[in-house]
Design a protein around this motif. Structure first.
Motif, PDB file in Angstrom:
ATOM      1  N   ALA A 204      -4.363   5.700  -5.828  1.00  0.00           N
ATOM      2  CA  ALA A 204      -3.419   4.724  -5.282  1.00  0.00           C
ATOM      3  C   ALA A 204      -3.485   4.699  -3.767  1.00  0.00           C
ATOM      4  O   ALA A 204      -3.431   3.632  -3.143  1.00  0.00           O
ATOM      5  CB  ALA A 204      -1.998   5.047  -5.745  1.00  0.00           C
ATOM      6  N   ALA A 205      -3.608   5.881  -3.153  1.00  0.00           N
ATOM      7  CA  ALA A 205      -3.700   5.959  -1.691  1.00  0.00           C
ATOM      8  C   ALA A 205      -4.970   5.283  -1.193  1.00  0.00           C
ATOM      9  O   ALA A 205      -4.944   4.522  -0.217  1.00  0.00           O
ATOM     10  CB  ALA A 205      -3.668   7.419  -1.242  1.00  0.00           C
ATOM     11  N   VAL A 206      -6.094   5.538  -1.867  1.00  0.00           N
ATOM     12  CA  VAL A 206      -7.369   4.934  -1.459  1.00  0.00           C
ATOM     13  C   VAL A 206      -7.332   3.431  -1.644  1.00  0.00           C
ATOM     14  O   VAL A 206      -7.712   2.661  -0.748  1.00  0.00           O
ATOM     15  CB  VAL A 206      -8.535   5.553  -2.256  1.00  0.00           C
ATOM     16  N   PHE A 207      -6.871   2.986  -2.812  1.00  0.00           N
ATOM     17  CA  PHE A 207      -6.795   1.550  -3.077  1.00  0.00           C
ATOM     18  C   PHE A 207      -5.882   0.860  -2.079  1.00  0.00           C
ATOM     19  O   PHE A 207      -6.217  -0.202  -1.542  1.00  0.00           O
ATOM     20  CB  PHE A 207      -6.289   1.302  -4.500  1.00  0.00           C
ATOM     21  N   GLY A 208      -4.717   1.455  -1.839  1.00  0.00           N
ATOM     22  CA  GLY A 208      -3.760   0.844  -0.916  1.00  0.00           C
ATOM     23  C   GLY A 208      -4.309   0.743   0.490  1.00  0.00           C
ATOM     24  O   GLY A 208      -4.134  -0.276   1.160  1.00  0.00           O
ATOM     25  N   LEU A 209      -4.969   1.799   0.952  1.00  0.00           N
ATOM     26  CA  LEU A 209      -5.533   1.787   2.304  1.00  0.00           C
ATOM     27  C   LEU A 209      -6.623   0.720   2.433  1.00  0.00           C
ATOM     28  O   LEU A 209      -6.656  -0.028   3.417  1.00  0.00           O
ATOM     29  CB  LEU A 209      -6.106   3.159   2.639  1.00  0.00           C
ATOM     30  N   VAL A 210      -7.503   0.640   1.449  1.00  0.00           N
ATOM     31  CA  VAL A 210      -8.565  -0.374   1.474  1.00  0.00           C
ATOM     32  C   VAL A 210      -7.972  -1.784   1.435  1.00  0.00           C
ATOM     33  O   VAL A 210      -8.403  -2.674   2.177  1.00  0.00           O
ATOM     34  CB  VAL A 210      -9.547  -0.159   0.301  1.00  0.00           C
TER      35      VAL A 210
ATOM     36  N   ALA B 114       0.830  -1.209   0.000  1.00  0.00           N
ATOM     37  CA  ALA B 114       0.000   0.000   0.000  1.00  0.00           C
ATOM     38  C   ALA B 114       0.864   1.259   0.000  1.00  0.00           C
ATOM     39  O   ALA B 114       0.612   2.203  -0.768  1.00  0.00           O
ATOM     40  CB  ALA B 114      -0.931  -0.015   1.207  1.00  0.00           C
ATOM     41  N   LEU B 115       1.877   1.278   0.847  1.00  0.00           N
ATOM     42  CA  LEU B 115       2.735   2.457   0.944  1.00  0.00           C
ATOM     43  C   LEU B 115       3.651   2.584  -0.279  1.00  0.00           C
ATOM     44  O   LEU B 115       3.877   3.697  -0.784  1.00  0.00           O
ATOM     45  CB  LEU B 115       3.565   2.391   2.224  1.00  0.00           C
ATOM     46  N   LEU B 116       4.164   1.469  -0.759  1.00  0.00           N
ATOM     47  CA  LEU B 116       4.980   1.492  -1.974  1.00  0.00           C
ATOM     48  C   LEU B 116       4.199   2.070  -3.139  1.00  0.00           C
ATOM     49  O   LEU B 116       4.699   2.914  -3.894  1.00  0.00           O
ATOM     50  CB  LEU B 116       5.432   0.066  -2.318  1.00  0.00           C
ATOM     51  N   LEU B 117       2.977   1.605  -3.303  1.00  0.00           N
ATOM     52  CA  LEU B 117       2.141   2.059  -4.414  1.00  0.00           C
ATOM     53  C   LEU B 117       1.917   3.563  -4.348  1.00  0.00           C
ATOM     54  O   LEU B 117       2.054   4.272  -5.349  1.00  0.00           O
ATOM     55  CB  LEU B 117       0.802   1.312  -4.376  1.00  0.00           C
TER      56      LEU B 117
END
Length: 215
Positions: A163-169, A147-150
Motif C-alpha cells: 500500500a505504501a509503495v502503490f500510494g507513493l507511486v 496515498a496516506l489514507l491507504l
C-alpha cells in the motif's frame, strides 16, 4: 517480578515529525506569499519546458488516465463506494476517516484557489480541458490524501508495504502528470501534496490517537 513500564511516548519520532511539519508549513508559507504577490519562481518555467520536451508521448495515456481519475466526477463516486463498503464491513471509523480525509483537504484546496486566484500556465497547447485556478493542485491534493489514507488504514496488515509503495507511486505520477500536461506549476503540485498529507495526518491523530498509544 519487575513492574510493567508505563507508556513512554516516542520523543524522537515526535520531534522529527514536528520538525517536518514546521518545514512543510514554512515552505507553504513562502510559496503562498510569492503566489499572492504574483512573483514568479525562476525555476518553474524552465523545468516545465524541459519536462515537455524530454518526456515523450508515451506518457500521454498515463497522464490522461490520471487526469480523469482525479476529477470530482470520478473521485467522488470512488470514495463514496469505498466508504460504504468499509462501513458495511464494520470498519466505521475508517469509513469516516476516508470521507473526512478526502473532503477536508479538498475544501482547504478550494478555498486557497479562490483566495490566491493564480492563473494556470499557458506554455503550450493542452491536450486536456482544465479550467479554474491553478494554486494549489487539486489532483495532487487528492493523490497525497489517498496515498496516506491507504497506507494508514493498511499499515498494520500484510498489505502495509504494498500500500505504501502503490500510494507513493500514485502520488508522484499524479503530481508529475499535472506538470507534464501543463495545467499546473510545480509549486502548485508541492503545496497540494503538503495539503493532503498534513490534513490526513492530523485527522488520523484525532480519530485514532488511542490506538497509536496502544501500539
Amino acid at each position: 517480578m519487575l513492574p510493567h513500564r508505563a507508556f513512554s511516548p516516542p520523543y524522537l519520532k515526535i520531534f522529527l515529525l514536528l520538525i517536518s511539519v514546521l518545514l512543510m508549513l514554512g515552505a507553504v508559507g513562502w510559496i503562498a506569499e510569492n503566489v499572492y504577490s504574483r512573483e514568479r519562481f525562476v525555476f518553474e518555467r524552465p523545468l516545465m519546458m524541459w519536462v515537455h520536451h524530454h518526456v515523450g508521448g508515451w506518457f500521454e495515456p498515463v497522464a490522461v488516465l490520471l487526469h480523469y481519475l482525479g476529477k470530482p466526477s470520478t473521485a467522488v463516486p470512488l470514495v463514496a463506494v469505498t466508504a460504504v463498503f468499509l462501513y458495511a464491513r464494520r470498519y466505521r471509523g475508517y469509513a469516516v476517516f476516508l470521507v473526512l480525509g478526502t473532503l477536508l483537504p479538498t475544501l482547504v484546496m478550494s478555498a486557497a484557489k479562490a483566495f490566491f486566484d493564480r492563473p494556470r500556465p499557458e506554455l503550450w497547447p493542452r491536450i486536456v480541458e482544465q479550467g479554474g485556478e491553478s494554486f494549489p493542485s487539486g489532483h495532487s491534493t487528492f493523490s497525497a490524501a489517498v496515498a496516506l489514507l491507504l497506507w494508514l488504514m493498511l499499515r498494520y496488515t500484510r498489505y502495509g508495504t504494498p500500500a505504501a509503495v502503490f500510494g507513493l507511486v500514485f502520488m508522484l505520477l499524479m503530481g508529475f502528470s499535472r506538470v507534464w500536461l501543463g495545467v499546473h506549476y510545480p509549486t502548485d503540485v508541492l503545496v497540494g501534496w503538503i495539503n493532503g498529507g498534513l490534513i490526513v495526518t492530523a485527522l488520523y491523530w484525532l480519530l485514532f490517537r488511542k490506538r497509536m498509544k496502544a501500539v
